[in-house]
Write a protein that holds these residues in place. Sequence first.
Motif, PDB file in Angstrom:
ATOM      1  N   HIS A 310       0.834  -1.206   0.000  1.00 31.39           N
ATOM      2  CA  HIS A 310       0.000   0.000   0.000  1.00 31.39           C
ATOM      3  C   HIS A 310       0.865   1.251   0.000  1.00 31.39           C
ATOM      4  O   HIS A 310       1.788   1.406   0.803  1.00 31.39           O
ATOM      5  CB  HIS A 310      -0.913  -0.001   1.219  1.00 31.39           C
ATOM      6  CG  HIS A 310      -1.820   1.189   1.298  1.00 31.39           C
ATOM      7  ND1 HIS A 310      -2.778   1.467   0.351  1.00 31.39           N
ATOM      8  CD2 HIS A 310      -1.901   2.185   2.229  1.00 31.39           C
ATOM      9  CE1 HIS A 310      -3.427   2.565   0.683  1.00 31.39           C
ATOM     10  NE2 HIS A 310      -2.911   3.025   1.821  1.00 31.39           N
ATOM     11  N   ASP A 311       0.554   2.164  -0.915  1.00 35.19           N
ATOM     12  CA  ASP A 311       1.226   3.459  -0.986  1.00 35.19           C
ATOM     13  C   ASP A 311       0.254   4.529  -0.490  1.00 35.19           C
ATOM     14  O   ASP A 311      -0.691   4.886  -1.191  1.00 35.19           O
ATOM     15  CB  ASP A 311       1.648   3.744  -2.423  1.00 35.19           C
ATOM     16  CG  ASP A 311       2.415   5.049  -2.557  1.00 35.19           C
ATOM     17  OD1 ASP A 311       2.508   5.791  -1.566  1.00 35.19           O
ATOM     18  OD2 ASP A 311       2.926   5.319  -3.668  1.00 35.19           O
ATOM     19  N   PRO A 312       0.432   5.025   0.726  1.00 38.48           N
ATOM     20  CA  PRO A 312      -0.518   6.008   1.256  1.00 38.48           C
ATOM     21  C   PRO A 312      -0.609   7.279   0.407  1.00 38.48           C
ATOM     22  O   PRO A 312      -1.654   7.935   0.398  1.00 38.48           O
ATOM     23  CB  PRO A 312       0.042   6.319   2.647  1.00 38.48           C
ATOM     24  CG  PRO A 312       0.892   5.155   3.007  1.00 38.48           C
ATOM     25  CD  PRO A 312       1.475   4.684   1.713  1.00 38.48           C
ATOM     26  N   ALA A 313       0.461   7.637  -0.306  1.00 41.72           N
ATOM     27  CA  ALA A 313       0.448   8.872  -1.087  1.00 41.72           C
ATOM     28  C   ALA A 313      -0.481   8.786  -2.288  1.00 41.72           C
ATOM     29  O   ALA A 313      -1.095   9.783  -2.685  1.00 41.72           O
ATOM     30  CB  ALA A 313       1.865   9.210  -1.550  1.00 41.72           C
ATOM     31  N   THR A 314      -0.600   7.599  -2.868  1.00 45.02           N
ATOM     32  CA  THR A 314      -1.434   7.434  -4.066  1.00 45.02           C
ATOM     33  C   THR A 314      -2.691   6.621  -3.802  1.00 45.02           C
ATOM     34  O   THR A 314      -3.625   6.642  -4.611  1.00 45.02           O
ATOM     35  CB  THR A 314      -0.632   6.735  -5.177  1.00 45.02           C
ATOM     36  OG1 THR A 314      -0.285   5.411  -4.744  1.00 45.02           O
ATOM     37  CG2 THR A 314       0.639   7.510  -5.496  1.00 45.02           C
ATOM     38  N   GLY A 315      -2.695   5.846  -2.705  1.00 45.11           N
ATOM     39  CA  GLY A 315      -3.837   4.996  -2.411  1.00 45.11           C
ATOM     40  C   GLY A 315      -3.840   3.690  -3.177  1.00 45.11           C
ATOM     41  O   GLY A 315      -4.762   2.891  -3.014  1.00 45.11           O
ATOM     42  N   ARG A 316      -2.830   3.436  -4.001  1.00 40.40           N
ATOM     43  CA  ARG A 316      -2.817   2.209  -4.794  1.00 40.40           C
ATOM     44  C   ARG A 316      -1.911   1.161  -4.161  1.00 40.40           C
ATOM     45  O   ARG A 316      -1.065   1.460  -3.325  1.00 40.40           O
ATOM     46  CB  ARG A 316      -2.386   2.477  -6.234  1.00 40.40           C
ATOM     47  CG  ARG A 316      -0.970   2.995  -6.394  1.00 40.40           C
ATOM     48  CD  ARG A 316      -0.634   3.218  -7.869  1.00 40.40           C
ATOM     49  NE  ARG A 316      -0.586   1.976  -8.600  1.00 40.40           N
ATOM     50  CZ  ARG A 316       0.528   1.245  -8.768  1.00 40.40           C
ATOM     51  NH1 ARG A 316       1.677   1.656  -8.248  1.00 40.40           N
ATOM     52  NH2 ARG A 316       0.497   0.124  -9.448  1.00 40.40           N
ATOM     53  N   SER A 317      -2.112  -0.082  -4.593  1.00 38.92           N
ATOM     54  CA  SER A 317      -1.266  -1.189  -4.152  1.00 38.92           C
ATOM     55  C   SER A 317      -0.245  -1.501  -5.239  1.00 38.92           C
ATOM     56  O   SER A 317      -0.604  -1.736  -6.392  1.00 38.92           O
ATOM     57  CB  SER A 317      -2.112  -2.432  -3.847  1.00 38.92           C
ATOM     58  OG  SER A 317      -2.871  -2.257  -2.678  1.00 38.92           O
ATOM     59  N   ARG A 318       1.016  -1.507  -4.861  1.00 33.83           N
ATOM     60  CA  ARG A 318       2.097  -1.792  -5.784  1.00 33.83           C
ATOM     61  C   ARG A 318       2.255  -3.297  -6.000  1.00 33.83           C
ATOM     62  O   ARG A 318       1.780  -4.102  -5.192  1.00 33.83           O
ATOM     63  CB  ARG A 318       3.405  -1.243  -5.232  1.00 33.83           C
ATOM     64  CG  ARG A 318       3.419   0.259  -5.006  1.00 33.83           C
ATOM     65  CD  ARG A 318       4.677   0.645  -4.260  1.00 33.83           C
ATOM     66  NE  ARG A 318       4.930   2.090  -4.293  1.00 33.83           N
ATOM     67  CZ  ARG A 318       6.074   2.643  -3.913  1.00 33.83           C
ATOM     68  NH1 ARG A 318       7.061   1.888  -3.442  1.00 33.83           N
ATOM     69  NH2 ARG A 318       6.238   3.943  -3.984  1.00 33.83           N
TER      70      ARG A 318
END
Length: 434
Positions: A310-318
């Motif tokens: 989880h990338d809190p800055a973008t909200g997406r999962s890498r």
Amino acid sequence: MTPGSPPGLRERAAAALTAARARTAALTDPVTDRDLTAQHSPLMSPLVWDLAHIGNQEELWLLGRVAGRESLHPEINPLYDAFQHPRSERPRLPLLGPAEARRYAAEVRGRVFDLLERTPLEGSALLDDGFAFGMIAQHEQQHDETMLITHQLRQGEPVLTAPEPDPPYEAPLVAEVLVPGGPFTMGTSAEPWSLDNERPAHARDTEPFWIDTVPVSNAAYQAFMADGGYGEPRWWAPAGWAQIREHGIEAPLFWRREGGQWLRRRFGVTEPVPGDEPVLHVSWYEADAYARWAGRRLPTEAEWEKAARHDPATGRSRRYPWGDADPDPVHANLGQRHLRPARVGSYPAGASPLGVRQLIGDVWEWTASDFLPYPGFRAFPYREYSEVFFGPEHKVLRGGSFAVDQVACRGTFRNWDLPVRRQIFSGFRTARNV
């Protein structure tokens, strides 16, 4: 390029199959025929069984189901059915000998490469995105990891070599990282070679939690041991306490006390236990007991994946903690490039957006979760890969180890095993509630 195949896909499949076979050879060529046919532990198959099983699965799926060809040697198919014969019984089967197994696997591979050259990699669920070829490459690499476990259990002189991992990045690290609460996307519906238990992508919600920046080290685990952790039932799940008492377990597998220090055996070499490596060869029960002793707990599978993807800055999962790019040596310790975990704090380029290190590679990490299907799970291409293992008997491990190839390791990849297992390349990290 074959008509109907996306650019580069056939080459990727060929490269994955070639890399897997090179590793299989590196694990089977250095040992004698006697070592190949011996059973080094009742927990494991003889190496020669794995060697022929790799070829047999490749034949059944690619030459059989994809190409519709009759079996080359139908009489051997039952011998290499993993569900028909428990590992402890396989040495008594009329198995192919080492030379026969090598010839068989090579003959199948030659025919598979011919098939790959002319088969459009689309038009069916097995062929879309080259899935069947990717599945077989992953299957071989998974058995290569199994054979590496057998090498660790094998007695005798060392036969495997590899360079040492690079020294870790020396900047001081915080002990734990706060992972914010809220929803994230778990699993995948887009990774072309992902397996059925990784699918589908779905929303999960977690409360905020703290997670260790790095896996638990040998030195930290020795503090638990020195404090009498193996002798204190309050830290242990009842089944775990019964297990360690019945078998006299008082340290990770392959450790022994000598001359006032702890030693370990690693692929035939006896050496002092390095305090700054992740602890290895511990069961789920041992990981759970340590976490309780430390006033913490094991992370759930959802928490582990959120910390990793989880990338809190973008909200997406890498795809991976560091992003969507495939792993390379600056990111993680994978693919048997080394024969040990790297020291804790290594691979800063592989850190998650929140700064959690070594989530991929080094050691499989036990989680608190049972192995269960995701909402919307569909067994594919056969229910025996995942579905028959779902339930509370198996605990989930995440992240891969130094023994895992990148084709069989990603941020969504799920492994599972019985909570008593210690021969696997397993470690852990801990978490706590906010």
